[in-house]
Structures are given as C-alpha cells and as structure tokens.
Design an enzyme around this catalytic site. Structure first.
Site, mmCIF file in Angstrom:
data_model
loop_
_atom_site.group_PDB
_atom_site.id
_atom_site.type_symbol
_atom_site.label_atom_id
_atom_site.label_comp_id
_atom_site.label_asym_id
_atom_site.label_seq_id
_atom_site.Cartn_x
_atom_site.Cartn_y
_atom_site.Cartn_z
ATOM 1 N N GLU A 306 35.180 41.583 36.856
ATOM 2 C CA GLU A 306 35.699 40.475 36.069
ATOM 3 C C GLU A 306 37.128 40.161 36.487
ATOM 4 O O GLU A 306 37.977 41.061 36.547
ATOM 5 C CB GLU A 306 35.700 40.803 34.572
ATOM 6 N N CYS A 307 37.412 38.899 36.769
ATOM 7 C CA CYS A 307 38.759 38.417 37.053
ATOM 8 C C CYS A 307 39.411 39.259 38.155
ATOM 9 O O CYS A 307 39.039 39.132 39.315
ATOM 10 C CB CYS A 307 39.605 38.398 35.777
ATOM 11 N N GLY A 308 40.354 40.135 37.835
ATOM 12 C CA GLY A 308 40.968 40.962 38.861
ATOM 13 C C GLY A 308 39.959 41.800 39.614
ATOM 14 O O GLY A 308 40.077 42.007 40.828
ATOM 15 N N SER A 402 33.002 37.316 38.666
ATOM 16 C CA SER A 402 33.552 35.993 38.394
ATOM 17 C C SER A 402 34.908 36.166 37.723
ATOM 18 O O SER A 402 35.294 37.274 37.333
ATOM 19 C CB SER A 402 32.620 35.169 37.495
#
Length: 421
Positions: A306-308, A402
């Site tokens: 997720e993200c990072g 994502s």
C-alpha cells in the site's frame, strides 16, 4: 496535545484507558498508543456503517475510550452535508456518545460565546468544552463569564511553547522518531491534569453497546502474514491486523531497514505505507530483504503493498534530491518524490484481481508521483462523491499494490447489508 495529555493523565490516575482516532490517520494513533500502552483503532464514519463502528468501539480493551476528532466537528467527506459521513459529528451519532469541544481562545474573549453557541445550535451532543491557549487567568475569567450559560467548562489550558512536535509532509514526525517521547507526553499530562477536571471529563462518558453488530473483517492475505514494520513502513491500521488475527492468521513483523525479509514459511507479505522515500538508499541496499521478497514471490506467496509499500514493489523510486534508487522490480511502476503533488481523498475500490471479493473503502494521501505504471491494474476507483477515477495500482501474478490504503470492506456495495441498531 490535549488528547495525549488527557490519555496519559487518566492512565496515571489508574484508569484503564484506550483511544481511537476519527477518520484515516496512521501517525496520531502511534502517539496515542505511546500514551496509554493500548492499541489505538481508527473509527471512520465514511468507511464504516453504524454497526461496524459500534462493534469496533465496543471491542476496545479498556474501561474508558477517548476518541480524538479530525479537523472540526462537522468536517466530513467531500460532497456531504456539514456533520455528514466522515465527520466527528456523524461518528458521535453512530456511537451515541457525547462530544467535548476544544476551542482555541488565543485571539478572542467574549466572542467565544458566539462560536460555542453556533456549534451547540447544530449539535445536541456537546457535553462540555475545554478552552485552549488562554493568555492569562484574567483572559480565562473573561471567557468563562461570557459562556457561563452555554455548556460546562471542563478545563482551560494556558498558552505554552513547551509542547511543540515537529512535522513533515504527511503530518507529525512519527512517534518512534520523537526524542524522549514519554517525557514529552508526561509534560502534556501534567498540563492537562493541572488545568482540567479529569473526574468531570470521565463522568461525561457513556456506554457504547455493540448492539449485536460485528465488523465485516478485511479479507485474509494468508495464514502466516509477514508485515514490514519500521520507520519506512509504519502505516498499518491496528484494526486490519486485528481482523486478520481474529480470523486465525499468525502475524509477525520484520524490518526491511534492518535488512530483514519475510520468513520462508510466510504465505503472505504486507508492505504498508510509510516513508520509504526518506530511506530509499537504505532499502535499495538491503539485499537480504530483496532476496527474501523474491523467494516469497517464487513460492507463490501473496505480496501486497500500500502506498509506500507499492512504491517499493516497483522498479524504481526517485528521491527528493533527484537520485533514482532501484526497488524490488516486482511491479512495473516508477515513482518519484522529486516531482511532488498532493493526492488526498477517500476512495471506493472494486478489485480487478487479488484476494478481495467485495468492494472496499479506502483513502489516498501521498505527495509522490507515479511516473509509469505498466501492466494489469488492481482496482477500479471512484472518489467519495462517486466520480470515476479510472483504474489504479498494478497486479502481476501474486504481487499486488496501489497507492490506496484500505480502511474497511464496503458492506453496502458488497451487498452484505447494514445491520439495524
């Protein structure tokens, strides 16, 4: 600072106290946990229905829960009415609990009455007020006289420069990086205890009943889930890990910054968000981490970022100084922190692959830019107002990622039905 001081002061008095944060937030809950020793959960009135919220709140392992709001009382998701979904007011209605309003009086005196009366006119849940940043005892006396007939005053804190917490682009510098954190929280607790009526604040609290509701647990990634946890990967929701544990999964942490990777027995790996852009060179040099991740991929483990975490699963990450660092290369994504643009908001997600069957509610908050994303997308996305955002994220085999942070399963879109209270 008032929340932290209140949590630690109540704990020092002998109260078994826990906390929650309204809305999507990873940084403040870590400070809360440091103050109480108990996990801090997130209660999001946009992402969860009333039954989910009440069930999660009722499961808190404590005698008293303090919930910290986000923004103002009536601020919620884009496109909603004041006090609508995502707001603290909506959360208070869902849980049927009172609100203590914190009012900054630094640059006003008698005008405070108009502000408080305006809030009270739109919310019957305000049970008291804590006044903040009083310039002097005389200043407090002027405000107290003006609002004497509105709501009870539960405290008045003097203005002080002694409690300053440094910030960076996503909010406060994380709790784990704060020097002398416990002493810092103790100073806040001393200030709150000296200037607030702790007994009166505790008496305001009301019981939250689960009403037979149960949270819709987030889908399992596996039965033995390795979760990256360190200063680069610190954004994992407590309720997500609790959901997985409640479904029988074994969860164990590892630190990519310490060049650790998932064990050979992990059938799933979770790379949460965090600050990989600040540690990109160290992550790129972590060969044992990379080798363990590739071993997990080769044996078919589910790998989710997720993200990072998504950025680290990609081909490369460009740091703020323009230096490109090679990442894991499991997804054909290229991200850059040198080209900064804020992305912020709630997201409705429909999975195009991966372990998710029902739709999801999520949020984005990042400053990095996706320069390239080649391959099969992971989600169809829409914002809080239902506007189509196209597809986001990538999937390749058993690797998924994502920029979105999953909050809850979407019970309504997933046709699971909302329980009546």
């Amino acid at each position: 600072m008032i929340t932290l001081g209140l949590l630690r002061a109540l704990k020092t008095q002998g109260t078994n106290v826990s906390s929650a944060k309204s809305g999507p937030d990873y940084i403040d809950p870590a400070f809360h946990r440091a103050a109480t020793g108990n996990p801090c959960i997130n209660l999001d009135s946009w992402a969860a229905d009333n039954a989910q919220l009440r069930a999660r709140a009722a499961m808190a392992p404590a005698d008293l829960m303090i919930i910290e709001g986000a923004m103002g009382l009536f601020d919620g998701a884009a496109g909603t009415r004041p006090g609508g979904a995502g707001s603290v007011q909506k959360l208070a209605e869902a849980l049927d609990i009172p609100v203590i309003l914190v009012v900054d009086i630094a640059r006003m005196a008698q005008s405070t009455v108009a502000l408080i009366e305006g809030f009270a006119a739109r919310s019957t849940r305000i049970a008291g007020v804590i006044l903040n940043r009083a310039g002097s005892p005389r200043h407090f006396d002027m405000v107290r006289a003006a609002i004497a007939d509105t709501v009870p005053i539960l405290g008045c804190l003097p203005a002080t420069d002694d409690l300053q917490a440094p910030s960076r682009h996503l909010g406060l510098v994380p709790a784990g990086e704060h020097p002398n954190l416990s002493a810092f929280i103790d100073r806040a607790a001393d200030l709150v205890a000296a200037n607030c009526n702790l007994d009166a604040i505790a008496r305001v609290a009301t019981q939250v009943e689960a009403a037979g509701g149960t949270p819709s647990p987030l889908p399992l990634l596996g039965q033995r889930i390795a979760v990256a946890m360190d200063q680069a990967f610190g954004f994992a929701y407590a309720h997500m890990l609790q959901d997985w544990s409640a479904q029988g999964a074994e969860i164990y942490p590892f630190s990519p910054l310490a060049d650790q990777g998932p064990g050979n027995d992990a059938d799933a790996v979770f790379l949460p968000g965090g600050y990989p852009e600040l540690h990109a060179a160290q992550i790129a040099a972590a060969t044992s981490f990379a080798n363990a991740m590739r071993s997990a991929q080769n044996r078919g483990a589910t790998i989710y970022g997720e993200c990072g975490g998504y950025m680290v699963l990609g081909d490369g990450l460009t740091a703020a100084d323009g230096t490109r660092h090679a990442m894991l290369g499991m997804l054909r994504a290229e991200t850059s922190f040198a080209e900064r643009r804020r992305h912020l908001g709630y997201r409705r997600l429909e999975a195009l692959g991966g372990p998710w069957q029902a739709p999801l509610k999520a949020h984005e908050f990042h400053y990095s830019t996706e320069l390239r994303a080649d391959g099969d997308p992971l989600f169809k996305a829409a914002d809080a107002e239902g506007r189509d955002l196209g597809t986001i994220g990538l999937r390749a085999g058993t690797v998924f990622g994502s920029y979105a942070h999953i909050i809850e399963s979407d019970r309504v879109q997933g046709r699971l039905g909302a329980m009546r209270l």
